[in-house]
Design a protein around this motif. Structure first.
Motif, PDB file in Angstrom:
ATOM      1  N   UNK A   1      -2.991  12.876 -21.138  1.00 17.68           N
ATOM      2  CA  UNK A   1      -3.388  11.495 -20.903  1.00 17.68           C
ATOM      3  C   UNK A   1      -2.938  11.047 -19.520  1.00 17.68           C
ATOM      4  N   UNK A   2      -1.723  11.440 -19.154  1.00 15.61           N
ATOM      5  CA  UNK A   2      -1.201  11.033 -17.838  1.00 15.61           C
ATOM      6  C   UNK A   2      -2.042  11.600 -16.715  1.00 15.61           C
ATOM      7  N   UNK A   3      -2.492  12.835 -16.878  1.00 10.93           N
ATOM      8  CA  UNK A   3      -3.339  13.427 -15.839  1.00 10.93           C
ATOM      9  C   UNK A   3      -4.674  12.692 -15.724  1.00 10.93           C
ATOM     10  N   UNK A   4      -5.245  12.313 -16.846  1.00  7.28           N
ATOM     11  CA  UNK A   4      -6.498  11.559 -16.810  1.00  7.28           C
ATOM     12  C   UNK A   4      -6.294  10.219 -16.123  1.00  7.28           C
ATOM     13  N   UNK A   5      -5.188   9.567 -16.420  1.00  2.25           N
ATOM     14  CA  UNK A   5      -4.905   8.278 -15.780  1.00  2.25           C
ATOM     15  C   UNK A   5      -4.724   8.459 -14.273  1.00  2.25           C
ATOM     16  N   UNK A   6      -4.052   9.530 -13.874  1.00  2.00           N
ATOM     17  CA  UNK A   6      -3.873   9.787 -12.441  1.00  2.00           C
ATOM     18  C   UNK A   6      -5.214  10.049 -11.753  1.00  2.00           C
ATOM     19  N   UNK A   7      -6.080  10.803 -12.432  1.00  2.00           N
ATOM     20  CA  UNK A   7      -7.406  11.072 -11.853  1.00  2.00           C
ATOM     21  C   UNK A   7      -8.170   9.762 -11.694  1.00  2.00           C
ATOM     22  N   UNK A   8      -8.064   8.901 -12.697  1.00  2.00           N
ATOM     23  CA  UNK A   8      -8.717   7.598 -12.600  1.00  2.00           C
ATOM     24  C   UNK A   8      -8.207   6.792 -11.429  1.00  2.00           C
ATOM     25  N   UNK A   9      -6.900   6.798 -11.227  1.00  2.00           N
ATOM     26  CA  UNK A   9      -6.315   6.081 -10.088  1.00  2.00           C
ATOM     27  C   UNK A   9      -6.775   6.695  -8.777  1.00  2.00           C
ATOM     28  N   UNK A  10      -6.926   8.032  -8.738  1.00  2.00           N
ATOM     29  CA  UNK A  10      -7.414   8.688  -7.526  1.00  2.00           C
ATOM     30  C   UNK A  10      -8.821   8.213  -7.181  1.00  2.00           C
TER      31      UNK A  10
ATOM     32  N   UNK B   1     -15.099   6.198 -22.354  1.00  2.00           N
ATOM     33  CA  UNK B   1     -15.804   5.302 -23.275  1.00  2.00           C
ATOM     34  C   UNK B   1     -15.970   5.921 -24.658  1.00  2.00           C
ATOM     35  N   UNK B   2     -15.946   7.253 -24.728  1.00  2.26           N
ATOM     36  CA  UNK B   2     -16.088   7.926 -26.021  1.00  2.26           C
ATOM     37  C   UNK B   2     -14.750   8.348 -26.619  1.00  2.26           C
ATOM     38  N   UNK B   3     -13.684   8.075 -25.908  1.00  3.33           N
ATOM     39  CA  UNK B   3     -12.371   8.563 -26.316  1.00  3.33           C
ATOM     40  C   UNK B   3     -11.796   7.687 -27.432  1.00  3.33           C
ATOM     41  N   UNK B   4     -11.182   8.328 -28.427  1.00  5.73           N
ATOM     42  CA  UNK B   4     -10.565   7.589 -29.523  1.00  5.73           C
ATOM     43  C   UNK B   4      -9.171   7.079 -29.179  1.00  5.73           C
ATOM     44  N   UNK B   5      -8.595   7.623 -28.115  1.00  3.89           N
ATOM     45  CA  UNK B   5      -7.285   7.155 -27.685  1.00  3.89           C
ATOM     46  C   UNK B   5      -7.429   5.746 -27.133  1.00  3.89           C
ATOM     47  N   UNK B   6      -6.746   4.773 -27.764  1.00  3.67           N
ATOM     48  CA  UNK B   6      -6.966   3.368 -27.423  1.00  3.67           C
ATOM     49  C   UNK B   6      -6.554   3.059 -25.997  1.00  3.67           C
ATOM     50  N   UNK B   7      -5.444   3.666 -25.536  1.00  2.00           N
ATOM     51  CA  UNK B   7      -4.979   3.378 -24.177  1.00  2.00           C
ATOM     52  C   UNK B   7      -5.974   3.884 -23.144  1.00  2.00           C
ATOM     53  N   UNK B   8      -6.571   5.061 -23.408  1.00  2.00           N
ATOM     54  CA  UNK B   8      -7.578   5.581 -22.481  1.00  2.00           C
ATOM     55  C   UNK B   8      -8.882   4.818 -22.606  1.00  2.00           C
TER      56      UNK B   8
ATOM     57  N   UNK C   1      -9.352   1.774 -23.159  1.00  2.62           N
ATOM     58  CA  UNK C   1      -9.305   0.454 -22.520  1.00  2.62           C
ATOM     59  C   UNK C   1      -9.057   0.526 -21.013  1.00  2.62           C
ATOM     60  N   UNK C   2      -8.920   1.740 -20.486  1.00  3.91           N
ATOM     61  CA  UNK C   2      -8.674   1.864 -19.043  1.00  3.91           C
ATOM     62  C   UNK C   2      -9.790   1.255 -18.205  1.00  3.91           C
ATOM     63  N   UNK C   3     -11.079   1.535 -18.485  1.00  3.76           N
ATOM     64  CA  UNK C   3     -12.135   0.919 -17.664  1.00  3.76           C
ATOM     65  C   UNK C   3     -12.071  -0.600 -17.656  1.00  3.76           C
ATOM     66  N   UNK C   4     -11.789  -1.178 -18.808  1.00  3.50           N
ATOM     67  CA  UNK C   4     -11.690  -2.641 -18.883  1.00  3.50           C
ATOM     68  C   UNK C   4     -10.537  -3.145 -18.019  1.00  3.50           C
ATOM     69  N   UNK C   5      -9.431  -2.449 -18.058  1.00  2.02           N
ATOM     70  CA  UNK C   5      -8.254  -2.852 -17.273  1.00  2.02           C
ATOM     71  C   UNK C   5      -8.533  -2.707 -15.782  1.00  2.02           C
ATOM     72  N   UNK C   6      -9.164  -1.594 -15.396  1.00  2.00           N
ATOM     73  CA  UNK C   6      -9.506  -1.388 -13.986  1.00  2.00           C
ATOM     74  C   UNK C   6     -10.464  -2.474 -13.501  1.00  2.00           C
TER      75      UNK C   6
END
Length: 1926
Positions: free
Chosen positions: A1081-1090, A1119-1126, A1128-1133
């Protein structure tokens, strides 16, 4: 044929619990024959399907029991278990349906017991309090009420409990939904549970309640009443809750009405209650207390529009409308609902709501039809077609019949159809077909333009209602008009549907009134004859769409019309063979036969045996010049109604013939059609071969006596094998060196299709075709060579084909053959040419699938020792489940190591990296390798985790190196390349601005690259460079700015794609303890920030666009991920970036230039990932924020947020993925754009302009043509303001403000910035005959403001105001409006004449008149009277066109109005004294104008050129009428001054006048030469043109204006050249030779391609004339002419010039090319033939098509050429090239010049000497070799050699030619040795590392080889040939 396997149905088995199992066992008998034993045995089966069979045996067993068994506990226990089983099964389980069927069939004796069991089980379920079980119980209640009578009885018994359960479950589910706010997935599931609960509640009331006595439950204190009140309350809450799904709200609206209907008393007042509720006129005294308590939100508060809509739907669906059961109150409610819906239609604009409203309106029309069956006269009067209500309904139809939503358009059609039936019902008993409503409606619809899509469906409905004969009676040309509309594909489906409705209706009518077959001729004449005209001579698009859409429907309706079409077309097929632009009768015949065969109306054997078409005719079609004729001929062979029809030997031969000449097809659409059709053929071969094979097997079993001797299946199978093998051979041969991209594309596509249809499978019968047998080592190598193509399409097709053949590729299992491929792939992956790394990727992807790759590539490689795979893997191959995973892992590790080393070097010097080892190639190969990874079966999880982490880290490092370039303020010109010191100083400032944080020292100082200072690869870092780059360390290289930029932005691109692919392909880690996950999850979040950082900071468009591509992949995963934190990332961004935009913080690094750079892309990606089926909350929130920011306000301290908002809005409105969800914001966006244009800040105005342009496209559609004023990109004012009602007051108020600044009496210039935009929008509207008076959005208020805008001081604004006025004036009001405008013009005596106002008024008059005269009107008395009134008003103001008016601009505009009227008069031939008088006055204006008296003005006077053009147009218009019947030149000369003539105007000093007159002269000449001109018209035209030859010669010699000079030459070219030559000496003192030389000098001296082309055409015409006149003294000039023609046909010349040469060669063919006499000599004649060959290989299709005319003319000379094959008339370029050499070889024999001719042809074959300099590799990154991508050298060599081999036996070498042939032999041998030497010097795999040079040498080798073979046959140079062969 092979039958497809049916999909196996999976049925879940029912599992008994322990108690039920023991219970059944206790009752089972020892023999296992009783019911308990059967049930026990069946329910213990593990398979659900087996259980189904068991269940089906229960009922027969029960039926055998007698009454004595009723109390048997066995039966009771079994029925209990069956009831429990039914209620426990899932609703979609087939077992449940079978069980329901069995329970419905229970014997009558057991029904009561079964019901009791059901009641017990169901009662227990209804008591549950587990929320997770509620949905299952609801499903069970629905199943009980729908499927089985026992279940319905049970629910009836438990009615009270069921109501209570539903009330409780809905309340608890709603509360749970509220708790999960924000969790989209959980809320969606709960909302669907609510929906099911509402549906079950309605079902319960509808199916059960009617059987319950009212006195039991209609007591206010009864539990049932309380439960119903509670449910009604819940439904009302759902109805008004906007957070729920719309389906829940809609269903709740139905439930509210249903429950109210059930509970309300008295029933007759129910319509009044609902009517008052809809109208908002409820009174508390009239409302029952229980209704007020439970529906208070509907009674006491204002109801929203959506709730009103749902209530209307509920009333229409739940109330009983038939049989007039609700009486007068029901009729009033019906009208009130209609009024409410019409009001809502003006307010509800969201796409979902608009679709719902249209559907509900359609339901209303159905209800109205039901009511009218027994309604009062008042209702019939109120719903009559002429009533206000129907008028408003029709208004809705007209405003929505072109709605962008398909659903709305479909419902609109149904509404219109029902409205016609409603009117029919109101006038039943009268003569409907003569009804004024239908007649008026028909006339209005027919007067509409055919570009209105709604017209087609409406006319179709009208045809069904009144009959087609009444419509055809108004206009017999309607079928032809509709067919004309089919030239546009967007209208073709609508037009074909209308035509189908019409001709079927017409057929029914004719058959009913005429006996026998008497109707058929009339029907054919009406519907078939117009079709044949279009197929033969119509434009290509129209003929194609008519064939695709109309012809199949016509044949289906009347198959016998096929014989009629064939009979007509056969008679003219030989004469009318078509051309490159028309199909001709042959093409039409092919189209008809193809369609007939494809739809089962014709068999191929019937065509051949019935002489419907010959093989030669089909062959002509297969090589026809017209693309579609070839496709139709191919379709005739490939398409069949039967998929197993046997392919005949004739079809196979014709297919091979087609393939031979059609592989090199330049059109992508044609290529796709060829592949698609041949795929159908291959499928038919496969399926029919399966059928034939089975027949052969059956035949073998029958024995020899029963075998048929008529047909042998084995022979057919062998023919199939031979044909497919031959076809594969042809396709592989087409992959020769230098073959074009189209050829390779088709060949590889067809081979891939064959490999897919005939797969490699073990155990396949040898009698069937096997693709594996066709692939040998040479062919595999050929496919690998395709990887070197510069077109990625070819690489993809070759790779896919190799993968399909993977099991059969034993050739590449040899390690010695794999190693060089791997090495060259690694070399190419670091090439500076971008397409090389793509080649490397495909090579590596191919090698990854080879088992021995690891042994080959990593053995004895110490550098890669750390990445060696486990040794056990080689010793024990079973360890690895899949070698592809091992190979992929190893390749990625190797690439990763090398790219990390290169990044390390790039950190030291990015210049060196860009020039020697750009890193993007390695990353691209890594991404490509990941595509091959078998994700579902990974075994080395730990290693992959490590690799993924390293890949992400590598991406970040590489990004850090290259990002300073792409994020600089000027990335395109970053690297200093100039030696100028001033330039270097400027660049130093840029370098300082983008100083990066890494160690890149090249940013520190400017590097001046000089000749002696080239960059050498640093030697001290050689040990760190990968092996494939070590050879480069001593090479020098120039670094260009292009190299650095490509290196940086392509690296960013590959990083983005790699990171996006990692997120997209690799499984996400949901739980921290999940060991199989590869990315955290952390790697995905980092890629998103990149991605976020680079999208918001990059300035290079390529960089942020490609980062966007990777970011989109990430957002789709999130958008298809069941992980709630991931999740909601697009909405937060999104929230964060919007806040940053709003803050307008000076420290923000968001780019405000470059259209906000990557910010719009960033927001696009976030919004596009949001699910479209929900509420789209993110989109709605974002749009509201952006609209607020984009609108001008004084709140924000900076305009930067406004600029960002405008740029983002532009991107969102352009994004098609957002669909119709963004349409509700169009009006607000338009408002922001118009207001933003008034800003004082340039950036805001610029962004507003861009947004405005996007919105215009979004509203009116993409402009398909060049006509700015085309109605295809416009809409009616009614439709525009109905779809965007908010724009009505805004545009009106803005226009009012703008109009106030116009026409200032003080003369002060005031310009309003919004004027242009407002007029542009209004000018996009057009008037419609359907515009009525019922719309509240009246267009009248706009008119006075647009009139005032016509007084603008800006010329362009006045012009736009003229166009904008047209849609606001009804056609019937145009004469009155025009007269009013003209009356308002000043008189010549007025003291104050304001020219701007006059000009604006005249422009408005002009555009109104133009629209009026072009409209579809009838020349009736009203129209003629209106025209007379207009002419009278124009005559009153004629002073404005005369010298009394000092303003030339207004004089010109007035003259334009006169030209318009005069042209219409000439076309319509209207007679009358007033028109003659008006014509005389126009003649007086011309006679008194400056054209006659001379021009005293300076050329610089404003408007002079415009005035001269207008007065000249009027003169030409007057004189053109002399050619019309009934008029003559003398009549015109009496009107116009005698001193004015065409000759006079040709001598005018103003080029504008000369150009117009020359244009008119050319037009008259073409009319004279036209086939359609009458004798009277021809005489009139010849009078106009008499004596102009001398004048034109004089003008041509003296003309200095380029356009006039070109036009003069064109006119001379069109004239009789003999007359021109005869008058040249008298006119310009030049004899024929001098005149010819003068023309030739123009060709040499002119810089204009157009003038060169025309002068060359004229010179060629002169050459023909001189030769025909026997002029021998011009041989030198003719030699010069040949040289110029030869020079002008070169590939480097402009297309127009080569096209002119092609036309010239066609014109001289009979004289020079095919004549028995060699007027030019053999050498020059063959030079012209060489030009023909060169043009036949031109890249431009129009040039090739024109050049084929030479072959057509040559083929037509039957007295010269032998007919050895089919008579080809019109052929494509490929066939023409073959025929050219055939004709040329035959001509050499007829000229008796075979010896000299063969030597020249051999020189052509050998070509020019090999240029070694051309084989030196260049460093241009995007160089793709030769410019001509169509020509194929070896194709020409093949055709030429084929005919030379045939000519050699007839060739006798002269003594004179012996030396020439020996010289050719010596030259060929020298070149052969040189080619051999150059091939030896090539690298190990030159086909990949040096593809262009290798290909060129391959072509040269083939040419030399063929040349030597021919020389050997001629016995020339025999010794040399033998040496080379040995």
């Amino acid at each position: 044929m092979g039958l497809k396997k049916k999909k196996e149905i999976q049925v879940d088995a029912f599992v008994l619990d322990h108690q039920q199992l023991e219970r059944l066992r206790s009752f089972a008998d020892a023999e296992g024959q009783n019911l308990a034993s059967l049930l026990l045995r069946g329910l213990q089966l593990p398979d659900g399907i087996q259980q189904i069979h068991c269940i089906k045996q229960i009922v027969p067993l029960l039926e055998k029991m007698d009454t004595s068994c009723l109390g048997d506990p066995i039966i009771k226990s079994c029925l209990d278990i069956l009831a429990a089983m039914f209620l426990s099964l899932d609703v979609k389980n087939p077992l449940k349906k079978v069980l329901a069927s069995s329970l419905n069939s229970l014997p009558e004796l057991t029904v009561a017991e079964a019901t009791h069991s059901f009641v017990d089980c169901l009662r227990e379920e209804l008591k549950t309090t587990d929320l997770s079980q509620y949905r299952k119980i609801m499903d069970n209640l629905a199943s009980c009420m729908e499927n089985i009578s026992i279940g319905k009885s049970s629910v009836y018994i438990l009615f009270k409990e069921a109501l209570h359960f539903l009330q409780k479950s809905l309340l608890e589910t709603e509360e749970e939904n509220r708790k999960f706010s924000g969790n989209r997935i959980a809320q969606t599931r709960l909302m669907h549970d609510l929906l099911m609960g509402v549906k079950v509640s309605m079902m319960l009331i509808q199916k059960i309640q009617e059987n319950i006595q009212e006195n039991i439950w209609k007591k206010l204190d009864s539990p049932i009443w309380q439960s119903m009140c509670g449910l009604l309350n819940s439904f009302t809450c759902f109805l008004v809750n906007v957070d729920l799904l719309q389906t829940v709200q809609t269903t709740a609206g139905l439930a509210v009405v249903l429950f109210t209907k059930t509970m309300f008393e008295p029933a007759e007042k129910l319509p009044c209650l609902i009517s008052d509720l809809l109208l908002g006129s409820l009174k508390s005294s009239d409302i029952p207390e229980w209704f007020l308590d439970n529906c208070g939100s509907l009674c006491l508060a204002e109801i929203s529009d959506s709730v009103l809509l749902f209530l209307c739907h509920g009333a229409l669906a739940m109330l009983e409308w038939k049989n007039g059961s609700m009486g007068q109150n029901g009729e009033k409610l019906l009208l009130d609902i209609a009024m409410t819906l019409l009001i809502l239609s003006t307010r509800l604009k969201e796409s979902v709501m608009a679709a719902s409203l249209s559907r509900i309106l359609s339901v209303w029309t159905n209800s109205a039809l039901d009511v009218l069956q027994s309604s009062s006269d008042n209702l019939k009067f109120g719903l009559n077609g002429n009533s206000d209500m129907m008028g408003k309904m029709l208004d809705y139809v007209y405003a929505h019949w072109e709605h962008p939503l398909d659903a709305v358009r479909h419902q609109t059609k149904l509404i219109f159809k029902n409205l016609l039936q409603i009117h029919h019902a109101t006038v039943k008993g009268s003569v409907v077909k003569l009804d004024s409503f239908f007649l008026g409606l028909t006339e209005s619809l027919l007067s509409l333009e055919w570009h209105v899509k709604g017209k087609y469906s409406s006319l179709g409905c009208l045809v069904e209602c009144v009959g087609v004969e009444n419509i055809l009676a108004m206009d017999r040309t309607i079928p032809a008009q509709i067919l004309d509309a089919m030239s546009d594909q967007s209208f073709a489906p609508y037009a074909s549907d209308l035509l189908e409705t019409m001709f079927m209706n017409h057929k029914r009518h004719l058959t009913s009134v005429l006996e026998g077959d008497n109707w058929i001729d009339n029907w054919h004449e009406t519907w078939v004859s117009p079709l044949l005209l279009i197929l033969c001579d119509g434009n290509p698009e129209q003929a194609t769409y008519v064939t695709d859409y109309y012809l199949p429907k016509l044949l289906k309706c009347s198959p016998e019309c096929l014989n009629y079409m064939i009979k007509i077309l056969q008679t003219s097929a030989e004469s009318n063979v078509g051309s490159c632009s028309t199909r001709g009768s042959l093409g039409a015949l092919m189209a008809c036969l193809r369609t007939a065969r494809a739809h089962g109306h014709l068999q191929f054997t019937d065509m051949m045996h019935g002489s419907l078409v010959s093989v030669g005719c089909i062959k002509q079609g297969l090589v026809h010049q017209h693309d579609q004729v070839r496709i139709d001929a191919l379709g005739l062979l490939c398409e069949s109604h039967r998929s197993t029809e046997i392919i005949s030997i004739e079809e196979m031969q014709l297919i091979e013939f087609f393939i031979k000449y059609n592989l090199n097809s330049q059109s992508p659409a044609v290529r796709q059609q060829i592949c698609s059709l041949l795929k159908k053929l291959f499928c038919r071969i496969y399926e029919s071969s399966q059928t034939v094979h089975k027949m052969q097997q059956m035949k073998s079993k029958q024995g020899p006596l029963k075998q048929s001797i008529m047909w042998d299946p084995l022979t057919t199978l062998q023919q199939y094998k031979d044909f497919m093998s031959s076809l594969c051979g042809i396709l592989f041969e087409a992959l020769f060196p230098g073959s074009s991209h189209p050829t390779r594309f088709i060949a590889l596509t067809l081979l891939g299709i064959i490999a897919g249809i005939f797969p490699i499978s073990e155990g396949q019968s040898q009698e069937l075709f096997q693709i594996a047998q066709e692939f040998g080592p040479t062919r595999v190598q050929t496919l690998l060579h395709c990887f070197a193509s510069t077109f990625e399409e070819v690489k993809i097709l070759a790779f896919e084909l190799l993968m399909k053949l993977h099991p059969a590729l034993s050739y590449l299992q040899d390690s010695e053959k794999l190693q060089p491929l791997f090495q060259v792939a690694m070399q190419l992956s670091t090439s500076i040419k971008p397409y090389d790394c793509v080649t490397a990727s495909y090579l590596l992807n191919f090698l990854i699938h080879r088992k021995d790759l690891l042994k080959v590539c990593f053995k004895n490689n110490p550098l890669l020792g750390t990445f060696q795979p486990d040794e056990d893997m080689f010793a024990h191959p079973d360890i690895s489940a899949d070698p592809v995973e091992e190979n992929t892992l190893a390749v990625i590790k190797h690439l990763l190591e090398t790219v990390e080393e290169e990044i390390f070097q790039a950190e030291k010097s990015l210049l060196q990296a860009a020039a020697s080892f750009p890193m993007y190639g390695r990353v691209h190969c890594i991404t490509g390798a990941l595509h091959q990874l078998p994700l579902n079966n990974l075994t080395r999880i730990l290693e992959w985790k490590e690799i993924v982490a390293k890949l992400i880290l590598m991406s970040y490092k590489l990004s850090a190196v290259v990002s300073p370039v792409v994020q600089s303020s000027s990335p395109e010109g970053l690297i200093p390349m100039d030696t100028d010191s001033d330039t270097s100083e400027r660049l130093q400032l840029i370098l300082c601005e983008i100083q990066p944080c890494d160690t890149n020292n090249y940013f520190s100082e400017v590097k001046l690259l000089k000749e002696h200072c080239r960059i050498d690869c640093v030697k001290e870092s050689a040990e760190h460079i990968c092996p494939e780059n070590r050879g480069k360390e001593q090479q020098t290289c120039d670094v260009t700015a292009q190299m650095v930029l490509i290196c940086c932005w392509r690296s960013m691109k590959e990083i983005s794609l790699l990171l996006g692919k990692l997120c997209q392909l690799l499984p996400l880690q949901n739980l921290s303890g999940c060991s199989d996950a590869l990315i955290t999850v952390e790697q995905v979040q980092d890629i998103g920030e990149y991605f976020k950082y680079h999208l918001l900071k990059s300035r290079h468009r390529g960089a942020f666009e490609l980062a966007y591509a990777g970011f989109v992949k990430l957002t789709e995963v999130l958008s298809r991920c069941n992980n709630e934190s991931l999740n909601k990332l697009p909405q937060w961004w999104l929230y964060n970036v919007l806040e940053e935009i709003k803050s307008s913080d000076p420290s923000s690094k968001l780019c405000a230039t470059r259209r906000s750079a990557g910010i719009p892309f960033y927001i696009q990606a976030l919004l596009a990932s949001e699910p479209k089926r929900g509420k789209t909350d993110l989109l709605n929130m974002t749009m509201k924020e952006l609209i607020s920011l984009a609108s001008p306000s004084g709140v924000l301290p900076s305009t930067v947020p406004q600029v960002h908002a405008l740029n983002i809005l532009r991107a969102l409105f352009k994004d098609t993925r957002l669909g119709e969800n963004i349409i509700p914001y169009v009006a607000d966006g338009m408002r922001a754009a118009v207001l933003g244009f008034t800003s004082s800040v340039w950036a805001v105005r610029n962004s507003s302009t861009l947004l405005f342009s996007t919105l215009i496209t979004r509203i009116f559609g993409v402009k398909r043509g060049k006509d700015e004023n085309s109605k295809k990109n416009r809409m009616t004012g009614r439709e525009f303001f109905t779809r965007f009602p908010n724009l009505y007051p805004f545009l009106l108020s803005q226009l009012e403000v703008t109009a106030k600044t116009m026409d200032s009496k003080t003369g002060e210039l005031k310009l309003h910035p919004s004027l242009f935009l407002l007029l542009l929008i209004l000018g996009k509207l057009y008037p419609s005959p359907m515009d009525g008076t019922y719309s509240a959005l009246s267009m009248a208020p706009f008119v006075p403001f647009i009139l005032r805008c016509g007084h603008s001081p800006v010329y362009r604004s006045r012009e736009m105001a003229g166009r904008a006025l047209v849609p606001f004036i009804m056609m019937s009001q145009v004469p009155q409006t025009v007269s009013s405008l003209l009356t308002g013009l000043p008189d010549c005596t007025d003291p104050c004449v304001r020219q701007n106002a006059i000009h604006g008024t005249l422009l408005q008059v002009f555009h109104l008149l133009q629209s009026y005269l072009e409209s579809k009107h009838k020349a009736n008395s009203d129209f003629l009277q209106g025209l007379r009134d207009i002419i009278t008003c124009i005559e009153a103001k004629l002073w404005l066109a005369e010298r009394q008016n000092p303003c030339l601009v207004t004089r010109a505009t007035y003259l334009d109005v006169l030209v318009l009227l005069n042209n219409y008069h000439g076309k319509s031939r209207i007679k009358g004294t007033e028109f003659l008088r008006f014509r005389e006055k126009m003649g007086a204006i011309i006679s008194n104008s400056e054209l006659a008296t001379g021009i005293n003005h300076s050329p610089a006077v404003p408007g002079l050129a415009q005035y001269l053009q207008s007065i000249t147009k009027l003169f030409i218009s007057m004189f053109s009428m002399t050619a019309a019947p009934g008029l003559n030149v003398l009549a015109t000369e009496k009107i116009v001054s005698p001193c004015l003539s065409v000759a006079h105007l040709l001598h005018s000093d103003f080029h504008e006048v000369r150009l117009l007159v020359l244009d008119a002269t050319l037009r008259w000449l073409k009319q004279v030469n036209s086939k359609h001109v009458t004798e009277e018209e021809e005489r009139g035209l010849l009078c106009l043109l008499s004596g102009l030859e001398e004048i034109l010669l004089k003008i041509a010699v003296k003309e200095t204006h380029p356009e006039c000079f070109y036009k003069a030459l064109e006119v001379l070219h069109c004239m009789d050249i003999g007359i021109v030559l005869s008058k040249s000496e008298d006119a310009i003192n030049m004899n024929q030779t001098d005149f010819f030389c003068w023309i030739m000098n123009i060709v040499d001296a002119s810089d204009s391609t157009e003038i060169q082309s025309m002068s060359l055409k004229l010179a060629s015409k002169l050459v023909i004339q001189l030769v025909q006149n026997g002029q021998e003294e011009v041989k030198s000039e003719m030699k010069q002419w040949v040289e110029i023609v030869t020079y002008c046909c070169g590939d480097e010349q402009q297309t127009d010039l080569r096209l002119a040469v092609a036309e010239i060669l066609v014109s001289v063919t009979p004289i020079f090319l095919t004549s028995q006499k060699l007027f030019l000599g053999l050498s020059d004649t063959l030079l012209l033939w060489k030009c023909v060959i060169q043009l036949l290989q031109s890249e431009e299709q129009i040039v090739r098509d024109t050049a084929t005319g030479v072959i057509r003319l040559a083929q037509s000379q039957e007295n010269i050429f032998r007919k050895t094959g089919p008579d080809f008339h019109v052929v494509n370029a490929s066939m023409a090239l073959d025929l050219t050499f055939s004709i040329l070889c035959e001509l050499l024999q007829q000229w008796e010049q075979t010896s000299a001719g063969v030597s020249i042809l051999l020189e052509w074959l050998l070509g020019t000497e090999l240029e070694t300099t051309a084989l030196v590799e260049n460093d241009y990154p995007f160089d793709k070799g030769q410019a001509n991508f169509w020509a194929e050298k070896l194709t020409k060599v093949g055709h030429l050699s084929k005919h030379l081999f045939l000519l050699i036996p007839e060739t006798h070498i002269n003594v004179y030619d012996q030396g020439k042939f020996r010289h050719l032999a010596k030259l060929a041998s020298d070149q052969a040795q040189l080619v051999t030497q150059l091939l030896k010097e090539m690298p190990p795999t030159p086909e990949f590392s040096r593809p262009a040079e290798f290909t060129e040498l391959g072509i040269r080798k083939e040419r030399i080889s063929v040349c030597l073979k021919i020389l050997h046959l001629l016995k020339i140079g025999t010794e040399v040939c033998r040496e080379l062969e040995n």
